[in-house]
Design an enzyme around this catalytic site. Structure first.
Site, PDB file in Angstrom:
ATOM      1  N   HIS A  75       0.827  -1.201   0.000  1.00 25.31           N
ATOM      2  CA  HIS A  75       0.000   0.000   0.000  1.00 25.31           C
ATOM      3  C   HIS A  75       0.860   1.249   0.000  1.00 25.31           C
ATOM      4  O   HIS A  75       1.949   1.281   0.579  1.00 25.31           O
ATOM      5  CB  HIS A  75      -0.974   0.005   1.185  1.00 25.31           C
ATOM      6  N   ASP A 192       6.290   2.428   6.271  1.00 22.05           N
ATOM      7  CA  ASP A 192       5.066   1.630   6.214  1.00 22.05           C
ATOM      8  C   ASP A 192       4.110   2.341   5.266  1.00 22.05           C
ATOM      9  O   ASP A 192       3.464   3.305   5.652  1.00 22.05           O
ATOM     10  CB  ASP A 192       4.479   1.521   7.633  1.00 22.05           C
ATOM     11  N   GLU A 226      -5.267   1.107   2.965  1.00 25.28           N
ATOM     12  CA  GLU A 226      -4.865   0.089   3.933  1.00 25.28           C
ATOM     13  C   GLU A 226      -4.854   0.620   5.357  1.00 25.28           C
ATOM     14  O   GLU A 226      -5.265  -0.075   6.290  1.00 25.28           O
ATOM     15  CB  GLU A 226      -3.485  -0.472   3.572  1.00 25.28           C
ATOM     16  N   GLU A 227      -4.388   1.849   5.551  1.00 20.28           N
ATOM     17  CA  GLU A 227      -4.246   2.384   6.902  1.00 20.28           C
ATOM     18  C   GLU A 227      -5.582   2.587   7.609  1.00 20.28           C
ATOM     19  O   GLU A 227      -5.615   2.758   8.825  1.00 20.28           O
ATOM     20  CB  GLU A 227      -3.462   3.703   6.881  1.00 20.28           C
ATOM     21  N   ASP A 246       4.258  -5.929   3.590  1.00 16.36           N
ATOM     22  CA  ASP A 246       4.069  -4.803   4.498  1.00 16.36           C
ATOM     23  C   ASP A 246       5.153  -4.852   5.562  1.00 16.36           C
ATOM     24  O   ASP A 246       5.756  -5.903   5.803  1.00 16.36           O
ATOM     25  CB  ASP A 246       2.673  -4.862   5.118  1.00 16.36           C
ATOM     26  N   HIS A 326       4.627   3.584  12.724  1.00 16.60           N
ATOM     27  CA  HIS A 326       3.644   4.654  12.934  1.00 16.60           C
ATOM     28  C   HIS A 326       4.238   5.800  13.753  1.00 16.60           C
ATOM     29  O   HIS A 326       3.509   6.573  14.369  1.00 16.60           O
ATOM     30  CB  HIS A 326       2.355   4.128  13.566  1.00 16.60           C
TER      31      HIS A 326
END
Length: 353
Positions: A75, A192, A226-227, A246, A326
């Site tokens: 993603h 990410d 995706e998030e 991922d 994150h």
């Protein structure tokens, strides 16, 4: 057998593309610019790109044999925010896009993207940003209601902000602060999952340059939600196996590092396919790749979304190890390269029952 591929992968190409991806804003749902970049890059390599109504991209690589199709997915959408309200003092209240702790964005430079196409600079702060003024500034809880964006324009009230064209629902993206160091470390927001995306393009570049075909048809699918949990909730009906590419989570009792290919056996959605996971482990051993098998209890992937969406597929999850996910993330170029090598080994092998 696909041994000793690592020296043949174009490291420079992968890292240069990664830097472009990282510096292109793409919070979930605001991926128009980055998908134009992806589409142009795929076409430059000679691959056709199909766009879905949702905004995902599908790159089809025909295989040597007809039959079941493998899906590789990564993603390009990232964490970010959206303007929730304009305050009377000219500050912006924000609502998060994606799951992150507010303290990881405090003090971060950002951009506000208006729907008229204008972009403004800003900074994310708590509503008590100075220890010289607020006695409880250090202990003040960092949560959505206590955070705001200071705009770098001469505005001091709501009317001034509105005059700039900024409104509720405008996107906010973080400055990625990307650094690619000579010793191989890569540190940036949004590794990410842009690190995985760059690795997948390294795989595509190798196939085209070497004139090789995978054993079975491969569909590389780039997702844009995706998030927020539904990047690949729908997938084409011909997909039999799906590997979500991922970032690998690190920390606590996990064994992976930033130098490893991380193979996830189970995440918050449950276990991944036993045979696929076992095969990935076998291939990592055969290729001599540093790897780790881990459990991610606070994690979900595009494969999770596809399974929850009712897809009748086998699924697995691999990716480069990424520290401080994150937050202010870091990985190593070797982990990205080795992830691409493992995926190449998988798609070049005849299907196992």
């Amino acid at each position: 057998m696909i041994s000793a591929l690592k020296p043949e992968l174009n490291r420079t190409y992968i890292l240069e593309l990664l830097e472009k991806l990282l510096n292109t804003p793409s919070p979930s749902g605001f991926c128009m610019e980055i998908m134009m970049l992806i589409r142009a890059e795929a076409q430059k390599l000679g691959y056709a790109v199909e766009m879905t109504p949702k905004g995902n991209a599908i790159i089809t690589v025909p295989g040597e044999q007809e039959g079941e199709t493998i899906r590789l997915t990564a993603h390009v959408d990232t964490l970010g925010a959206m303007v929730r309200a304009i305050k009377p003092n000219g500050m912006l209240r924000m609502t998060p896009i994606g799951g992150y702790a507010m303290q990881t964005v405090e003090g971060e430079y950002c951009r506000i993207h208006t729907r008229s196409g204008r972009t403004y600079e800003g900074t994310v702060l708590s509503t008590k940003p100075s220890v010289h003024v607020y006695p409880d500034a250090r202990d003040f809880k960092r949560e959505e209601a206590n955070m705001e964006v200071r705009i770098d324009e001469l505005v001091k009230d709501k009317a001034g902000v509105e005059a700039l064209g900024i409104g509720v629902g405008d996107y906010i993206s973080w400055d990625p602060r990307t650094r690619l160091l000579p010793n191989g470390w890569v540190k940036s927001r949004h590794l990410d999952d842009k690190a995985s995306m760059a690795g997948l393009f390294g795989l595509l570049e190798w196939l085209k340059r070497e004139g090789r075909k995978p054993q079975r048809t491969v569909k590389v699918i780039i997702s844009t939600y995706e998030e927020v949990g539904h990047g690949s909730s729908f997938i084409p009906a011909d997909i039999f196996e799906m590997i979500a590419v991922d970032m690998g989570a690190l920390g606590d009792d996990l064994s992976g590092t930033e130098l490893d290919v991380s193979i996830c056996a189970k995440d918050s959605s449950g276990p991944y396919d036993y045979n696929m996971t076992s095969r990935l482990i076998e291939l990592a051993k055969r290729e001599g790749l540093p790897y780790a098998v881990d459990i991610y209890p606070q994690y979900g992937s595009d494969a999770s979304a596809a399974l929850r969406g009712g897809s009748n597929i086998r699924a697995a999850l691999v990716g480069p190890g990424v520290h401080a996910s994150h937050g202010m993330e870091r990985t190593h170029a070797d982990a990205i390269m080795n992830t691409a090598v493992l995926l190449l080994a998988y798609i070049m092998e005849p299907m196992t029952p």
